[in-house]
Design an enzyme around this catalytic site. Structure first.
Site, PDB file in Angstrom:
ATOM      1  N   HIS A   7      -1.400  -0.074  -9.845  1.00  0.00           N
ATOM      2  CA  HIS A   7      -2.112  -0.980  -8.934  1.00  0.00           C
ATOM      3  C   HIS A   7      -2.614  -2.227  -9.668  1.00  0.00           C
ATOM      4  O   HIS A   7      -3.793  -2.582  -9.609  1.00  0.00           O
ATOM      5  CB  HIS A   7      -3.275  -0.270  -8.222  1.00  0.00           C
ATOM      6  CG  HIS A   7      -3.675  -0.941  -6.934  1.00  0.00           C
ATOM      7  ND1 HIS A   7      -4.078  -0.267  -5.814  1.00  0.00           N
ATOM      8  CD2 HIS A   7      -3.716  -2.258  -6.592  1.00  0.00           C
ATOM      9  CE1 HIS A   7      -4.358  -1.128  -4.839  1.00  0.00           C
ATOM     10  NE2 HIS A   7      -4.142  -2.367  -5.303  1.00  0.00           N
TER      11      HIS A   7
ATOM     12  N   ARG B 278       0.863  -1.187   0.000  1.00  0.00           N
ATOM     13  CA  ARG B 278       0.000   0.000   0.000  1.00  0.00           C
ATOM     14  C   ARG B 278       0.897   1.234   0.000  1.00  0.00           C
ATOM     15  O   ARG B 278       1.965   1.251   0.638  1.00  0.00           O
ATOM     16  CB  ARG B 278      -0.901   0.024   1.248  1.00  0.00           C
ATOM     17  CG  ARG B 278      -2.090  -0.927   1.179  1.00  0.00           C
ATOM     18  CD  ARG B 278      -3.109  -0.512   0.111  1.00  0.00           C
ATOM     19  NE  ARG B 278      -4.270  -1.382   0.041  1.00  0.00           N
ATOM     20  CZ  ARG B 278      -4.424  -2.374  -0.843  1.00  0.00           C
ATOM     21  NH1 ARG B 278      -3.477  -2.635  -1.723  1.00  0.00           N
ATOM     22  NH2 ARG B 278      -5.532  -3.091  -0.870  1.00  0.00           N
TER      23      ARG B 278
HETATM   24  P1  NDP Z   1      -1.933 -10.963   5.317  1.00  0.00           P
HETATM   25  O1  NDP Z   1      -2.877 -10.351   6.283  1.00  0.00           O
HETATM   26  O2  NDP Z   1      -2.048 -12.420   5.008  1.00  0.00           O
HETATM   27  O3  NDP Z   1      -0.428 -10.733   5.815  1.00  0.00           O
HETATM   28  C1  NDP Z   1       0.009  -9.540   6.348  1.00  0.00           C
HETATM   29  C2  NDP Z   1       1.408  -9.728   6.896  1.00  0.00           C
HETATM   30  O4  NDP Z   1       1.878  -8.477   7.377  1.00  0.00           O
HETATM   31  C3  NDP Z   1       1.472 -10.720   8.049  1.00  0.00           C
HETATM   32  O5  NDP Z   1       2.634 -11.498   7.967  1.00  0.00           O
HETATM   33  C4  NDP Z   1       1.534  -9.801   9.272  1.00  0.00           C
HETATM   34  O6  NDP Z   1       2.180 -10.348  10.388  1.00  0.00           O
HETATM   35  C5  NDP Z   1       2.352  -8.659   8.709  1.00  0.00           C
HETATM   36  N1  NDP Z   1       2.164  -7.452   9.522  1.00  0.00           N
HETATM   37  C6  NDP Z   1       1.021  -6.749   9.729  1.00  0.00           C
HETATM   38  N2  NDP Z   1       1.248  -5.714  10.550  1.00  0.00           N
HETATM   39  C7  NDP Z   1       2.552  -5.767  10.867  1.00  0.00           C
HETATM   40  C8  NDP Z   1       3.385  -4.975  11.701  1.00  0.00           C
HETATM   41  N3  NDP Z   1       2.919  -3.907  12.370  1.00  0.00           N
HETATM   42  N4  NDP Z   1       4.688  -5.314  11.807  1.00  0.00           N
HETATM   43  C9  NDP Z   1       5.177  -6.393  11.158  1.00  0.00           C
HETATM   44  N5  NDP Z   1       4.433  -7.197  10.349  1.00  0.00           N
HETATM   45  C10 NDP Z   1       3.143  -6.879  10.215  1.00  0.00           C
HETATM   46  O7  NDP Z   1      -2.027 -10.102   3.993  1.00  0.00           O
HETATM   47  P2  NDP Z   1      -1.747 -10.568   2.480  1.00  0.00           P
HETATM   48  O8  NDP Z   1      -0.413 -11.226   2.421  1.00  0.00           O
HETATM   49  O9  NDP Z   1      -2.912 -11.298   1.943  1.00  0.00           O
HETATM   50  O10 NDP Z   1      -1.704  -9.138   1.750  1.00  0.00           O
HETATM   51  C11 NDP Z   1      -0.761  -8.149   2.132  1.00  0.00           C
HETATM   52  C12 NDP Z   1      -1.165  -6.817   1.533  1.00  0.00           C
HETATM   53  O11 NDP Z   1      -0.909  -6.803   0.133  1.00  0.00           O
HETATM   54  C13 NDP Z   1      -2.652  -6.473   1.621  1.00  0.00           C
HETATM   55  O12 NDP Z   1      -2.997  -5.993   2.891  1.00  0.00           O
HETATM   56  C14 NDP Z   1      -2.780  -5.411   0.557  1.00  0.00           C
HETATM   57  O13 NDP Z   1      -2.522  -4.156   1.128  1.00  0.00           O
HETATM   58  C15 NDP Z   1      -1.679  -5.752  -0.445  1.00  0.00           C
HETATM   59  N6  NDP Z   1      -2.217  -6.196  -1.745  1.00  0.00           N
HETATM   60  C16 NDP Z   1      -1.870  -5.503  -2.877  1.00  0.00           C
HETATM   61  C17 NDP Z   1      -2.318  -5.898  -4.117  1.00  0.00           C
HETATM   62  C18 NDP Z   1      -1.892  -5.178  -5.354  1.00  0.00           C
HETATM   63  O14 NDP Z   1      -2.376  -5.477  -6.444  1.00  0.00           O
HETATM   64  N7  NDP Z   1      -0.979  -4.233  -5.271  1.00  0.00           N
HETATM   65  C19 NDP Z   1      -3.198  -7.071  -4.280  1.00  0.00           C
HETATM   66  C20 NDP Z   1      -3.492  -7.730  -3.037  1.00  0.00           C
HETATM   67  C21 NDP Z   1      -3.018  -7.305  -1.818  1.00  0.00           C
HETATM   68  P3  NDP Z   1       1.551 -11.611  11.165  1.00  0.00           P
HETATM   69  O15 NDP Z   1       1.662 -12.754  10.193  1.00  0.00           O
HETATM   70  O16 NDP Z   1       2.424 -11.780  12.326  1.00  0.00           O
HETATM   71  O17 NDP Z   1       0.140 -11.271  11.485  1.00  0.00           O
END
Ligand code: NDP
Length: 311
Positions: A274, A226
């Site tokens: 995007h 993002r």
């Molecule tokens: P998930 O919710 O599966 O994974 C998020 C990861 O981020 C987890 O490993 C989580 O840790 C980690 N995380 C969250 N907050 C923190 C923090 N404060 N410090 C450290 N690590 C953190 O999400 P997805 O993998 O499914 O997707 C990730 C992002 O990709 C989406 O939220 C979206 O914004 C983006 N996206 C972009 C797209 C595009 O076309 N550009 C398409 C689809 C998604 P933990 O595992 O410990 O909870």
């Protein structure tokens, strides 16, 4: 059972969803009336939601058992106070595959120095072979559905991948670190920094002047997560002074990225609109139908958002 789809995209985008959802519900043995409008919101059992539309008041949907997002990123809906039902985010095999391809392609572009040969084909023989992937360090912020798949794909190509997440993880082929102290160690000396974190108050500006100083000089940043994960002013400064060699950005604080934004014309920035990955109707429909079937059978739904955490 009535499933309401609040779809904000074009009719063309919505087109493939109806047959895909219909087939997926049938395959799960669910008798579903799929609607895009309802007279009595109280009759709706589940809501499939695309977040690019107007903010919705979910209060009238008194019978809805869950809201299933078509997007993986839920920052636009997670804070909606009228939403009292469980919120489910999209984890879709097609979406994951697309993200793996986008990241791998853009990493390989820079790793292999493709631009030198594609853009500078000027009759000069420059026989400098790129290093091997095993000599490159990748910092991968986010080890969720997308991050862990991306990490494993890069590890399979022999990149040295260190992944970072909020809680401790184990992902085969990756070194995994977590917490605030893990961030510095993850970024230190990295040749590539890949951002696959959700947008939450904790992740805003995770790449700032301090953290951008940690990777190796000339490192490449890829942001398919993002836009607000990066402090844009700090990035422009780091690009100018050479600390960051290139930024490949798919997401931005304002989308579409305004034509006058400096990223468009910057020689060290690649803008993609995007499109790193998108929800694929056929595979997403399977995920939605499987989750509704679980709910109807009294099993816990998968990928329910933790509203307090914000993702
Ligand atoms: P998930 O919710 O599966 O994974 C998020 C990861 O981020 C987890 O490993 C989580 O840790 C980690 N995380 C969250 N907050 C923190 C923090 N404060 N410090 C450290 N690590 C953190 O999400 P997805 O993998 O499914 O997707 C990730 C992002 O990709 C989406 O939220 C979206 O914004 C983006 N996206 C972009 C797209 C595009 O076309 N550009 C398409 C689809 C998604 P933990 O595992 O410990 O909870």
């Amino acid at each position: 059972m009535s499933v309401l789809v609040l779809y904000a995209g074009s009719a063309e985008q919505w087109g493939p969803y109806r047959p895909a959802l219909t087939r997926a519900f049938e395959a799960e043995g669910l008798d579903v009336e799929l609607v895009t409008e309802v007279e009595d919101p109280a009759t709706v059992d589940y809501i499939v939601h695309s977040p690019s539309g107007p903010i919705r008041d979910f209060t009238p949907y008194t019978g809805a058992k869950a809201v299933l997002s078509l997007w993986a990123g839920v920052e636009e809906i997670v804070g909606n106070a009228t939403l009292t039902q469980p919120l489910v985010r999209m984890v879709d095999a097609g979406l994951t595959e697309g993200m793996v391809e986008w990241v791998t392609g853009h990493v390989l572009r820079h790793h292999l120095g493709m631009d030198d040969h594609i853009l500078n084909q000027d009759g000069t023989w420059r026989p400098v072979a790129p290093p091997l992937a095993r000599q490159r360090r990748v910092a991968l912020l986010g080890l969720g559905a997308l991050g862990s798949a991306v990490g494993q794909a890069l590890a399979a190509l022999n990149f040295q991948v260190t992944g970072w997440s909020r809680s401790a993880h184990e992902v085969p082929g990756l070194q995994c670190l977590s917490g605030d102290e893990g961030l510095e160690a993850t970024l230190k000396g990295a040749d590539f920094v890949i951002l696959l974190l959700p947008l939450t108050p904790q992740t805003i500006d995770v790449m700032n002047a301090r953290t951008m100083a940690l990777p190796t000089r000339g490192a490449v940043i890829l942001n398919p997560g993002r836009g607000p994960l990066i402090d844009d002013a700090a990035l422009l400064k780091a690009l100018e002074d050479g600390q960051i060699g290139h930024a490949t950005l798919d997401v931005f604080r304002t989308e579409p990225l305004p034509p006058e934004h400096p990223f468009w014309a910057h020689p060290k920035v690649t803008v993609t609109p995007h499109i790193a990955s998108e929800t694929r109707p056929v595979t997403a429909a399977l995920a939605i139908a499987a989750n509704i079937r679980r709910s109807e059978d009294g099993e816990p739904m998968m990928h329910v958002v933790d509203r307090a955490r914000g993702y």
